[in-house]
Design a protein around this motif. Sequence first.
Motif, PDB file in Angstrom:
ATOM      1  N   ASN A  50      37.846  38.255  34.502  1.00  0.00           N
ATOM      2  CA  ASN A  50      38.097  39.689  34.486  1.00  0.00           C
ATOM      3  C   ASN A  50      39.608  39.915  34.440  1.00  0.00           C
ATOM      4  OD1 ASN A  50      38.309  42.423  34.878  1.00  0.00           O
ATOM      5  ND2 ASN A  50      37.191  42.466  36.815  1.00  0.00           N
ATOM      6  N   PRO A  51      40.166  40.121  33.249  1.00  0.00           N
ATOM      7  CA  PRO A  51      41.615  40.291  33.117  1.00  0.00           C
ATOM      8  C   PRO A  51      42.179  41.489  33.894  1.00  0.00           C
ATOM      9  CG  PRO A  51      40.635  39.852  30.980  1.00  0.00           C
ATOM     10  CD  PRO A  51      39.504  40.076  31.950  1.00  0.00           C
ATOM     11  N   ALA A  52      41.310  42.396  34.331  1.00  0.00           N
ATOM     12  CA  ALA A  52      41.776  43.532  35.135  1.00  0.00           C
ATOM     13  C   ALA A  52      42.184  43.080  36.535  1.00  0.00           C
ATOM     14  CB  ALA A  52      40.694  44.599  35.223  1.00  0.00           C
ATOM     15  N   LEU A  53      41.652  41.936  36.987  1.00  0.00           N
ATOM     16  CA  LEU A  53      42.035  41.391  38.297  1.00  0.00           C
ATOM     17  C   LEU A  53      43.365  40.673  38.165  1.00  0.00           C
ATOM     18  CD1 LEU A  53      38.743  39.796  39.692  1.00  0.00           C
ATOM     19  CD2 LEU A  53      39.908  41.841  40.523  1.00  0.00           C
ATOM     20  N   LYS A  54      44.270  40.992  39.023  1.00  0.00           N
ATOM     21  CA  LYS A  54      45.565  40.326  39.041  1.00  0.00           C
ATOM     22  C   LYS A  54      45.620  39.409  40.261  1.00  0.00           C
ATOM     23  CE  LYS A  54      46.993  42.480  35.464  1.00  0.00           C
ATOM     24  NZ  LYS A  54      46.516  41.837  34.268  1.00  0.00           N
ATOM     25  N   PRO A  55      45.835  38.100  40.046  1.00  0.00           N
ATOM     26  CA  PRO A  55      45.916  37.193  41.193  1.00  0.00           C
ATOM     27  C   PRO A  55      47.127  37.543  42.067  1.00  0.00           C
ATOM     28  CG  PRO A  55      46.561  36.066  39.191  1.00  0.00           C
ATOM     29  CD  PRO A  55      46.080  37.428  38.787  1.00  0.00           C
ATOM     30  N   PHE A 100      39.980  25.006  64.321  1.00  0.00           N
ATOM     31  CA  PHE A 100      40.414  24.632  62.971  1.00  0.00           C
ATOM     32  C   PHE A 100      39.397  25.107  61.932  1.00  0.00           C
ATOM     33  CE2 PHE A 100      43.469  21.937  65.038  1.00  0.00           C
ATOM     34  CZ  PHE A 100      44.455  21.691  64.101  1.00  0.00           C
ATOM     35  N   GLY A 101      38.104  25.095  62.298  1.00  0.00           N
ATOM     36  CA  GLY A 101      37.069  25.575  61.391  1.00  0.00           C
ATOM     37  C   GLY A 101      37.241  27.056  61.065  1.00  0.00           C
ATOM     38  N   VAL A 102      37.587  27.840  62.068  1.00  0.00           N
ATOM     39  CA  VAL A 102      37.841  29.265  61.839  1.00  0.00           C
ATOM     40  C   VAL A 102      39.021  29.429  60.879  1.00  0.00           C
ATOM     41  CG1 VAL A 102      38.632  31.399  62.953  1.00  0.00           C
ATOM     42  CG2 VAL A 102      36.829  30.030  64.021  1.00  0.00           C
ATOM     43  N   VAL A 103      40.068  28.656  61.088  1.00  0.00           N
ATOM     44  CA  VAL A 103      41.239  28.739  60.203  1.00  0.00           C
ATOM     45  C   VAL A 103      40.866  28.286  58.793  1.00  0.00           C
ATOM     46  CG1 VAL A 103      43.609  27.947  59.818  1.00  0.00           C
ATOM     47  CG2 VAL A 103      42.830  28.462  62.134  1.00  0.00           C
ATOM     48  N   ALA A 104      40.020  27.264  58.670  1.00  0.00           N
ATOM     49  CA  ALA A 104      39.580  26.803  57.343  1.00  0.00           C
ATOM     50  C   ALA A 104      38.835  27.911  56.606  1.00  0.00           C
ATOM     51  CB  ALA A 104      38.702  25.557  57.483  1.00  0.00           C
ATOM     52  N   VAL A 105      37.992  28.631  57.318  1.00  0.00           N
ATOM     53  CA  VAL A 105      37.270  29.752  56.704  1.00  0.00           C
ATOM     54  C   VAL A 105      38.262  30.842  56.290  1.00  0.00           C
ATOM     55  CG1 VAL A 105      35.602  31.597  57.155  1.00  0.00           C
ATOM     56  CG2 VAL A 105      35.076  29.238  57.832  1.00  0.00           C
ATOM     57  N   LEU A 106      39.297  31.066  57.083  1.00  0.00           N
ATOM     58  CA  LEU A 106      40.328  32.047  56.708  1.00  0.00           C
ATOM     59  C   LEU A 106      41.078  31.620  55.449  1.00  0.00           C
ATOM     60  CD1 LEU A 106      41.813  32.999  60.204  1.00  0.00           C
ATOM     61  CD2 LEU A 106      40.324  34.387  58.738  1.00  0.00           C
ATOM     62  N   VAL A 107      41.368  30.327  55.327  1.00  0.00           N
ATOM     63  CA  VAL A 107      42.008  29.821  54.106  1.00  0.00           C
ATOM     64  C   VAL A 107      41.101  30.104  52.905  1.00  0.00           C
ATOM     65  CG1 VAL A 107      42.701  27.723  52.848  1.00  0.00           C
ATOM     66  CG2 VAL A 107      43.389  28.038  55.243  1.00  0.00           C
ATOM     67  N   ALA A 108      39.828  29.778  53.049  1.00  0.00           N
ATOM     68  CA  ALA A 108      38.867  29.988  51.954  1.00  0.00           C
ATOM     69  C   ALA A 108      38.755  31.473  51.598  1.00  0.00           C
ATOM     70  CB  ALA A 108      37.511  29.419  52.353  1.00  0.00           C
ATOM     71  N   ALA A 109      38.654  32.313  52.612  1.00  0.00           N
ATOM     72  CA  ALA A 109      38.537  33.759  52.365  1.00  0.00           C
ATOM     73  C   ALA A 109      39.790  34.300  51.684  1.00  0.00           C
ATOM     74  CB  ALA A 109      38.280  34.489  53.680  1.00  0.00           C
ATOM     75  N   ALA A 110      40.945  33.796  52.081  1.00  0.00           N
ATOM     76  CA  ALA A 110      42.194  34.238  51.458  1.00  0.00           C
ATOM     77  C   ALA A 110      42.253  33.841  49.992  1.00  0.00           C
ATOM     78  CB  ALA A 110      43.391  33.674  52.221  1.00  0.00           C
ATOM     79  N   ARG A 111      41.729  32.676  49.664  1.00  0.00           N
ATOM     80  CA  ARG A 111      41.716  32.238  48.271  1.00  0.00           C
ATOM     81  C   ARG A 111      40.824  33.158  47.418  1.00  0.00           C
ATOM     82  NH1 ARG A 111      45.757  28.957  47.047  1.00  0.00           N
ATOM     83  NH2 ARG A 111      44.577  28.044  45.348  1.00  0.00           N
ATOM     84  N   VAL A 112      39.724  33.607  48.001  1.00  0.00           N
ATOM     85  CA  VAL A 112      38.844  34.553  47.293  1.00  0.00           C
ATOM     86  C   VAL A 112      39.525  35.918  47.192  1.00  0.00           C
ATOM     87  CG1 VAL A 112      36.635  35.793  47.384  1.00  0.00           C
ATOM     88  CG2 VAL A 112      36.720  33.346  47.927  1.00  0.00           C
ATOM     89  N   ALA A 113      40.093  36.385  48.298  1.00  0.00           N
ATOM     90  CA  ALA A 113      40.744  37.702  48.311  1.00  0.00           C
ATOM     91  C   ALA A 113      41.966  37.741  47.394  1.00  0.00           C
ATOM     92  CB  ALA A 113      41.141  38.072  49.734  1.00  0.00           C
TER      93      ALA A 113
END
Length: 172
Positions: free
Chosen positions: A67-72, A108-121
Amino acid sequence: MDSVIAWAANYLLWVMVVGVAAVWLFLEHREGKLRLGLGAVVGLVVTLVLLFIAGKVHSDPRPFVQNPALKPLIAHAADNGFPSDHSAAAGLIAALVMWRKLWYGLGFGVVAVLVAAARVAAHVHHVQDVIAGLAIGAIGASVGALVAAWLLIRFGSRLRVGRLGRSVADES
């Protein structure tokens, strides 16, 4: 908010790396340090192999490519987004720590999920990319922890050599 997401997507993993180094440094027993170190080396190799295989088996264009409308929010190549390398590394670190120190590992698991969520966001991965990455990292850590335990059982007396060639048992 975008700057927080971009920072987490880029740098929160490095906070985890420093954290696992601190956990290793403050482990009380030499055998615990050896288990965590061996587990990390084996786990990293397993994780890299699984990432390579998964990337060859499945291809998933990054969200900003679809979706080119999304800007990383962070600069990123328009390559295959499956699986997420960052999430795999975060999952590896969290699971390695969890094998040694359960409560720290959960943190650390909570932080790992935050890393993953940030990559999606940040629009550089889809949810399936980061879930696969977290799972691959956890599998790599589990294999690494089990292989490290086996090595210490099988070759423990040779691996536990201390200063001047004396075994750890001789030092006590």
